[in-house]
Design a protein around this motif. Structure first.
Motif, PDB file in Angstrom:
ATOM      1  N   HIS A  56      42.020  48.986  42.685  1.00 61.27           N
ATOM      2  CA  HIS A  56      41.998  47.522  42.633  1.00 61.27           C
ATOM      3  C   HIS A  56      40.593  46.993  42.402  1.00 61.27           C
ATOM      4  CE1 HIS A  56      41.380  48.374  46.962  1.00 61.27           C
ATOM      5  NE2 HIS A  56      40.568  47.334  46.910  1.00 61.27           N
ATOM      6  N   LEU A  57      40.550  45.732  42.035  1.00 57.98           N
ATOM      7  CA  LEU A  57      39.317  45.064  41.656  1.00 57.98           C
ATOM      8  C   LEU A  57      39.177  43.772  42.456  1.00 57.98           C
ATOM      9  CD1 LEU A  57      36.996  44.942  39.471  1.00 57.98           C
ATOM     10  CD2 LEU A  57      38.605  43.608  38.093  1.00 57.98           C
ATOM     11  N   HIS A  58      37.943  43.485  42.886  1.00 54.56           N
ATOM     12  CA  HIS A  58      37.618  42.198  43.512  1.00 54.56           C
ATOM     13  C   HIS A  58      36.661  41.471  42.570  1.00 54.56           C
ATOM     14  CE1 HIS A  58      39.252  43.266  47.467  1.00 54.56           C
ATOM     15  NE2 HIS A  58      38.696  44.454  47.290  1.00 54.56           N
ATOM     16  N   ILE A  59      36.960  40.238  42.266  1.00 53.28           N
ATOM     17  CA  ILE A  59      36.077  39.417  41.436  1.00 53.28           C
ATOM     18  C   ILE A  59      35.575  38.288  42.320  1.00 53.28           C
ATOM     19  CG2 ILE A  59      35.906  37.934  39.408  1.00 53.28           C
ATOM     20  CD1 ILE A  59      38.137  39.639  38.172  1.00 53.28           C
ATOM     21  N   HIS A  60      34.260  38.125  42.378  1.00 54.03           N
ATOM     22  CA  HIS A  60      33.687  37.175  43.327  1.00 54.03           C
ATOM     23  C   HIS A  60      33.439  35.791  42.750  1.00 54.03           C
ATOM     24  CE1 HIS A  60      33.394  39.866  46.754  1.00 54.03           C
ATOM     25  NE2 HIS A  60      33.326  40.803  45.823  1.00 54.03           N
ATOM     26  N   ALA A  61      33.731  35.618  41.476  1.00 50.52           N
ATOM     27  CA  ALA A  61      33.729  34.267  40.914  1.00 50.52           C
ATOM     28  C   ALA A  61      35.062  33.629  41.300  1.00 50.52           C
ATOM     29  CB  ALA A  61      33.591  34.315  39.404  1.00 50.52           C
ATOM     30  N   ILE A  62      35.069  32.347  41.493  1.00 50.18           N
ATOM     31  CA  ILE A  62      36.295  31.673  41.913  1.00 50.18           C
ATOM     32  C   ILE A  62      36.734  30.712  40.814  1.00 50.18           C
ATOM     33  CG2 ILE A  62      37.341  30.176  43.652  1.00 50.18           C
ATOM     34  CD1 ILE A  62      35.148  31.229  45.586  1.00 50.18           C
ATOM     35  N   PRO A  63      37.940  30.926  40.255  1.00 53.87           N
ATOM     36  CA  PRO A  63      38.428  29.992  39.237  1.00 53.87           C
ATOM     37  C   PRO A  63      38.505  28.573  39.802  1.00 53.87           C
ATOM     38  CG  PRO A  63      39.820  31.950  39.334  1.00 53.87           C
ATOM     39  CD  PRO A  63      38.890  32.013  40.506  1.00 53.87           C
ATOM     40  N   ARG A  64      38.127  27.611  39.024  1.00 57.79           N
ATOM     41  CA  ARG A  64      38.033  26.228  39.476  1.00 57.79           C
ATOM     42  C   ARG A  64      39.361  25.684  40.007  1.00 57.79           C
ATOM     43  NH1 ARG A  64      35.806  22.025  35.246  1.00 57.79           N
ATOM     44  NH2 ARG A  64      37.340  23.206  34.102  1.00 57.79           N
ATOM     45  N   HIS A  65      40.461  26.064  39.403  1.00 58.79           N
ATOM     46  CA  HIS A  65      41.749  25.509  39.799  1.00 58.79           C
ATOM     47  C   HIS A  65      42.573  26.472  40.653  1.00 58.79           C
ATOM     48  CE1 HIS A  65      41.000  22.058  37.341  1.00 58.79           C
ATOM     49  NE2 HIS A  65      40.733  22.849  36.306  1.00 58.79           N
ATOM     50  N   TYR A  66      41.939  27.495  41.218  1.00 57.79           N
ATOM     51  CA  TYR A  66      42.663  28.444  42.061  1.00 57.79           C
ATOM     52  C   TYR A  66      43.096  27.753  43.349  1.00 57.79           C
ATOM     53  CZ  TYR A  66      43.660  32.414  45.062  1.00 57.79           C
ATOM     54  OH  TYR A  66      44.267  33.297  45.922  1.00 57.79           O
ATOM     55  N   THR A  67      44.389  27.877  43.691  1.00 58.41           N
ATOM     56  CA  THR A  67      44.903  27.194  44.883  1.00 58.41           C
ATOM     57  C   THR A  67      45.616  28.138  45.842  1.00 58.41           C
ATOM     58  OG1 THR A  67      46.963  26.652  43.739  1.00 58.41           O
ATOM     59  CG2 THR A  67      45.186  25.007  43.644  1.00 58.41           C
ATOM     60  N   GLY A  68      45.430  29.436  45.683  1.00 63.51           N
ATOM     61  CA  GLY A  68      46.097  30.388  46.570  1.00 63.51           C
ATOM     62  C   GLY A  68      45.610  30.271  48.005  1.00 63.51           C
ATOM     63  N   GLU A  69      46.420  30.716  48.933  1.00 59.54           N
ATOM     64  CA  GLU A  69      46.056  30.650  50.347  1.00 59.54           C
ATOM     65  C   GLU A  69      44.943  31.626  50.690  1.00 59.54           C
ATOM     66  OE1 GLU A  69      49.350  30.886  53.056  1.00 59.54           O
ATOM     67  OE2 GLU A  69      50.592  29.645  51.737  1.00 59.54           O
ATOM     68  N   ARG A  70      44.942  32.788  50.079  1.00 62.06           N
ATOM     69  CA  ARG A  70      43.914  33.796  50.349  1.00 62.06           C
ATOM     70  C   ARG A  70      42.715  33.529  49.461  1.00 62.06           C
ATOM     71  NH1 ARG A  70      45.129  40.219  50.694  1.00 62.06           N
ATOM     72  NH2 ARG A  70      43.467  40.586  52.177  1.00 62.06           N
ATOM     73  N   PRO A  71      41.492  33.620  49.977  1.00 58.29           N
ATOM     74  CA  PRO A  71      40.313  33.409  49.118  1.00 58.29           C
ATOM     75  C   PRO A  71      40.338  34.366  47.927  1.00 58.29           C
ATOM     76  CG  PRO A  71      39.685  33.566  51.424  1.00 58.29           C
ATOM     77  CD  PRO A  71      41.138  33.933  51.353  1.00 58.29           C
ATOM     78  N   PHE A  72      40.041  33.858  46.746  1.00 57.80           N
ATOM     79  CA  PHE A  72      40.139  34.644  45.516  1.00 57.80           C
ATOM     80  C   PHE A  72      39.348  35.950  45.588  1.00 57.80           C
ATOM     81  CE2 PHE A  72      39.317  35.752  41.089  1.00 57.80           C
ATOM     82  CZ  PHE A  72      40.607  35.687  40.569  1.00 57.80           C
ATOM     83  N   PRO A  73      38.096  35.958  46.079  1.00 59.72           N
ATOM     84  CA  PRO A  73      37.358  37.221  46.135  1.00 59.72           C
ATOM     85  C   PRO A  73      37.990  38.268  47.058  1.00 59.72           C
ATOM     86  CG  PRO A  73      35.860  35.375  46.283  1.00 59.72           C
ATOM     87  CD  PRO A  73      37.249  34.822  46.420  1.00 59.72           C
ATOM     88  N   ARG A  74      38.906  37.868  47.928  1.00 57.15           N
ATOM     89  CA  ARG A  74      39.561  38.806  48.847  1.00 57.15           C
ATOM     90  C   ARG A  74      40.860  39.387  48.273  1.00 57.15           C
ATOM     91  NH1 ARG A  74      37.827  39.908  54.094  1.00 57.15           N
ATOM     92  NH2 ARG A  74      40.035  40.268  54.320  1.00 57.15           N
ATOM     93  N   LEU A  75      41.252  38.926  47.087  1.00 54.73           N
ATOM     94  CA  LEU A  75      42.449  39.466  46.448  1.00 54.73           C
ATOM     95  C   LEU A  75      42.179  40.880  45.946  1.00 54.73           C
ATOM     96  CD1 LEU A  75      43.629  36.414  44.319  1.00 54.73           C
ATOM     97  CD2 LEU A  75      44.494  37.155  46.551  1.00 54.73           C
ATOM     98  N   HIS A  76      43.187  41.728  45.977  1.00 58.76           N
ATOM     99  CA  HIS A  76      43.118  43.096  45.453  1.00 58.76           C
ATOM    100  C   HIS A  76      43.846  43.103  44.111  1.00 58.76           C
ATOM    101  CE1 HIS A  76      42.636  43.546  49.802  1.00 58.76           C
ATOM    102  NE2 HIS A  76      41.893  44.610  49.517  1.00 58.76           N
ATOM    103  N   LEU A  77      43.116  42.843  43.034  1.00 54.38           N
ATOM    104  CA  LEU A  77      43.724  42.786  41.704  1.00 54.38           C
ATOM    105  C   LEU A  77      44.004  44.211  41.237  1.00 54.38           C
ATOM    106  CD1 LEU A  77      41.291  40.123  40.246  1.00 54.38           C
ATOM    107  CD2 LEU A  77      43.560  39.734  41.199  1.00 54.38           C
ATOM    108  N   PRO A  78      45.278  44.570  40.987  1.00 54.16           N
ATOM    109  CA  PRO A  78      45.603  45.950  40.660  1.00 54.16           C
ATOM    110  C   PRO A  78      45.053  46.362  39.294  1.00 54.16           C
ATOM    111  CG  PRO A  78      47.530  44.554  40.462  1.00 54.16           C
ATOM    112  CD  PRO A  78      46.439  43.696  41.010  1.00 54.16           C
ATOM    113  N   THR A  79      44.621  47.601  39.235  1.00 53.74           N
ATOM    114  CA  THR A  79      44.115  48.196  37.993  1.00 53.74           C
ATOM    115  C   THR A  79      44.641  49.624  37.917  1.00 53.74           C
ATOM    116  OG1 THR A  79      42.116  49.182  38.940  1.00 53.74           O
ATOM    117  CG2 THR A  79      41.964  46.891  38.224  1.00 53.74           C
TER     118      THR A  79
END
Length: 136
Positions: A56-79
């Motif tokens: 998985h990948l963590h990206i520490h930039a935050i999309p401007r319109h991201y509205t998820g409950e979990r902070p974007f940098p804490r997401l585990h983006l599958p790879t």
């Protein structure tokens, strides 16, 4: 800019070889005093639990319109599994990092090909991560 690489290995029993238990590649731009957050972090954990994908990948930039409950940098983006050679190729090709030698593409491809050959009999398929250098 710097790339922090951490790899945990163990000796596999059959066949006797080293295998990766976990790897982390963290790319930092600027000094820790400027902004301690890395640009991205890639993680591979052979024995991960069900709470996140083994690759998985963590990206520490935050999309401007991201509205998820979990902070974007804490997401585990599958790879899929990513090698150190792929990360170095990405940094040179897309981040403008200057290679230390003129034959960098050939060197990365040779090491990547060796890894690909070793992975031929793994449980999941392995695809070349980038195009081969000219003349291949």
């Amino acid at each position: 800019m710097y790339l922090n690489v951490q790899i945990a290995l163990r000796v596999a029993r059959s066949p006797a070889r080293l295998e990766t238990l976990a790897s982390t590649f963290t790319y930092q731009a600027g000094s820790d005093l400027d902004d301690p957050r890395p640009v991205f972090e890639y993680h591979y954990q052979r024995e991960s639990g069900p709470e996140h994908p083994r690759c998985h990948l963590h990206i520490h930039a935050i999309p401007r319109h991201y509205t998820g409950e979990r902070p974007f940098p804490r997401l585990h983006l599958p790879t899929r599994r990513i090698t150190l050679e792929q990360i170095v190729w990405h940094l040179i090709h897309e981040h403008g990092v200057h290679p230390r030698r003129p034959d960098w593409h050939h060197v990365l491809w040779r090491h990547e090909a060796h890894h690909r050959d070793n992975q031929r009999h793994t449980l999941w398929p392995y695809d070349p991560p980038f195009i081969p250098p000219p003349g291949r």
